[in-house]
Structure formats: C-alpha cells, structure tokens
Write an enzyme that holds these catalytic residues in place. Sequence first.
Site, PDB file in Angstrom:
ATOM      1  N   LYS A  84       0.860  -1.188   0.000  1.00 50.57           N
ATOM      2  CA  LYS A  84       0.000   0.000   0.000  1.00 50.57           C
ATOM      3  C   LYS A  84       0.894   1.235   0.000  1.00 50.57           C
ATOM      4  O   LYS A  84       1.715   1.426   0.907  1.00 50.57           O
ATOM      5  CB  LYS A  84      -0.871  -0.034   1.246  1.00 50.57           C
ATOM      6  CG  LYS A  84      -2.209   0.613   1.108  1.00 50.57           C
ATOM      7  CD  LYS A  84      -2.995   0.277   2.361  1.00 50.57           C
ATOM      8  CE  LYS A  84      -4.308   0.958   2.400  1.00 50.57           C
ATOM      9  NZ  LYS A  84      -4.851   0.941   3.761  1.00 50.57           N
TER      10      LYS A  84
HETATM   11  C1  E4P Z   1      -8.207   1.446   3.845  1.00 53.53           C
HETATM   12  O1  E4P Z   1      -7.432   1.008   3.044  1.00 53.53           O
HETATM   13  C2  E4P Z   1      -8.098   2.787   4.463  1.00 53.53           C
HETATM   14  O2  E4P Z   1      -6.878   2.940   5.076  1.00 53.53           O
HETATM   15  C3  E4P Z   1      -9.236   2.987   5.423  1.00 53.53           C
HETATM   16  O3  E4P Z   1     -10.438   2.553   4.791  1.00 53.53           O
HETATM   17  C4  E4P Z   1      -9.364   4.396   5.930  1.00 53.53           C
HETATM   18  O4  E4P Z   1     -10.552   4.511   6.673  1.00 53.53           O
HETATM   19  P1  E4P Z   1     -10.837   5.740   7.664  1.00 53.53           P
HETATM   20  O5  E4P Z   1     -10.978   6.984   6.860  1.00 53.53           O
HETATM   21  O6  E4P Z   1     -12.110   5.352   8.365  1.00 53.53           O
HETATM   22  O7  E4P Z   1      -9.654   5.807   8.599  1.00 53.53           O
END
Ligand code: E4P
Length: 231
Positions: A84
């Site tokens: 990621k």
């Molecule tokens: C997933 O890959 C993201 O990091 C996550 O969905 C972020 O979510 P949030 O905005 O609720 O922290």
Amino acid sequence: MKLFIDTADIEEIRTVARWGVLDGVTTNPSLFAKTSGHTYDEVLQEICTITKGPVSAEVIAEDVDGMLREGRHFAKLADNIYVKVPMSETGLEAIARFRSEGIRTNCTLIFSANQGLLAAKAGASLLSPFVGRLDDINQDGMTVIRELVSIVEIHELETEVLAASIRHPLHVTQAALAGAHVATLPFKVFQQMVHHPLTDKGLVQFRSDWDKARTALEAGAGTPAAAGTAG
Ligand code: E4P
C-alpha cells in the site's frame, strides 16, 4: 463485488472469514496501532494464513528508496501481499518501480478521480479513494468512486477501484451500485449489514410460535404437524 475487511484485528478477520464472505484485508498504520503484542510483520503473516485474497501492507517511508525497501520486504512475507503506497509524487514513482518488479500495489489516500487516473497509469493494481473522509469535509465521496469506475471502464485500465473509508452500510450499497470492484469495510459495518430489525423480530416470532406449538402438543391439545416442523 469483492468485500475486504479494513482491520488488523485477527479475531475480526477470522470471524468474517468463517461467514464465507471475506475476499481480502486492508491494513494501515492506524489500524495496526490498535493491536498489541505482535510486530506488523507477524500480524501480516497471520492474516495471510486466514485469507488467500489480497492483503494490503502500508509503507511508512516517504522517499522512493525507503518505500521500495519496505515494500520489497512486505512482498516477501506472503504471495498475496499488496504493497500500500500513498498518493504522492514519490508514491507514483515507487508504484511504477514495484510494477516493473512484479509487486502488486494498492494506491491509498486517493481523494480525486485524477489522482486515481495517475495511480492507474503508474501501475497500481488497486485504487483506494476514501469515501468517508471526503464526506467528513462536506464533499461527496461517492462521486469519486463513480467517476473513477467510469474512467477505468471507458479506458479499459488494468486496475480495480476499491472503495475505502467506508463508514456505514449505505456506503457499501452505493459503492456496489457505482460499480466499485471492491469495498473495504470495518468489522462493525459487516455486522450492521447482517442485521435488520424485521429479521430479528421474525426470529423472535418463529421461536415463540414454535415454543407454543411444542407446549400445546405436550399438553395433548396441539397438532403433530405444528410441532414437527421448523416453519
Ligand atoms: C483502507 O485502506 C483505508 O486505510 C481505510 O479505509 C481508511 O478509513 P478511515 O478513513 O475510516 O480511517
């Protein structure tokens, strides 16, 4: 549509895997920070024994060499690791390098269709627009999902749109209708999707009718058919 769970909590992942609906897992530094007792590597390896679907492991470095070092390390932990990488100039460069090395990536922190287009062209396998965080600042997060899905389809780009930052079940329905290839959900949203007040009410009613039929049969006043079937 694929459903990933957005967590680093092993028990939550095991639970959704047992339901038979788990297609992958996304983690990030904030989610890892909620766990304790294990390194990020250990958590990732454990997750990869639970699912064979994509498991996203996020880099912390902000420079290309650092991202490459961390990402190559993650990629060696298991075959289904997706590195990621945040949307940025250095992130795009790292994504392109990973692509040339055959390492799959998930470009995160996407907030516009143009950012998604760039990540797709750089070679990201997954594009993660954040719906909830856009909603939080009074912008329609689902619009980015719709735009990006259209761009990917019109131009036949080899990538998938992953609706991230999902906050409630309506987001999931909207992302599915918008054509998102994947949505990643907190465990709580999976649970919310299972339940409906009429389902819960119906279960109570069935149980009550069943008990009444059994009681009547035992008292010699009921019908054998009512007590012999589950309804
Ligand atoms: C997933 O890959 C993201 O990091 C996550 O969905 C972020 O979510 P949030 O905005 O609720 O922290």
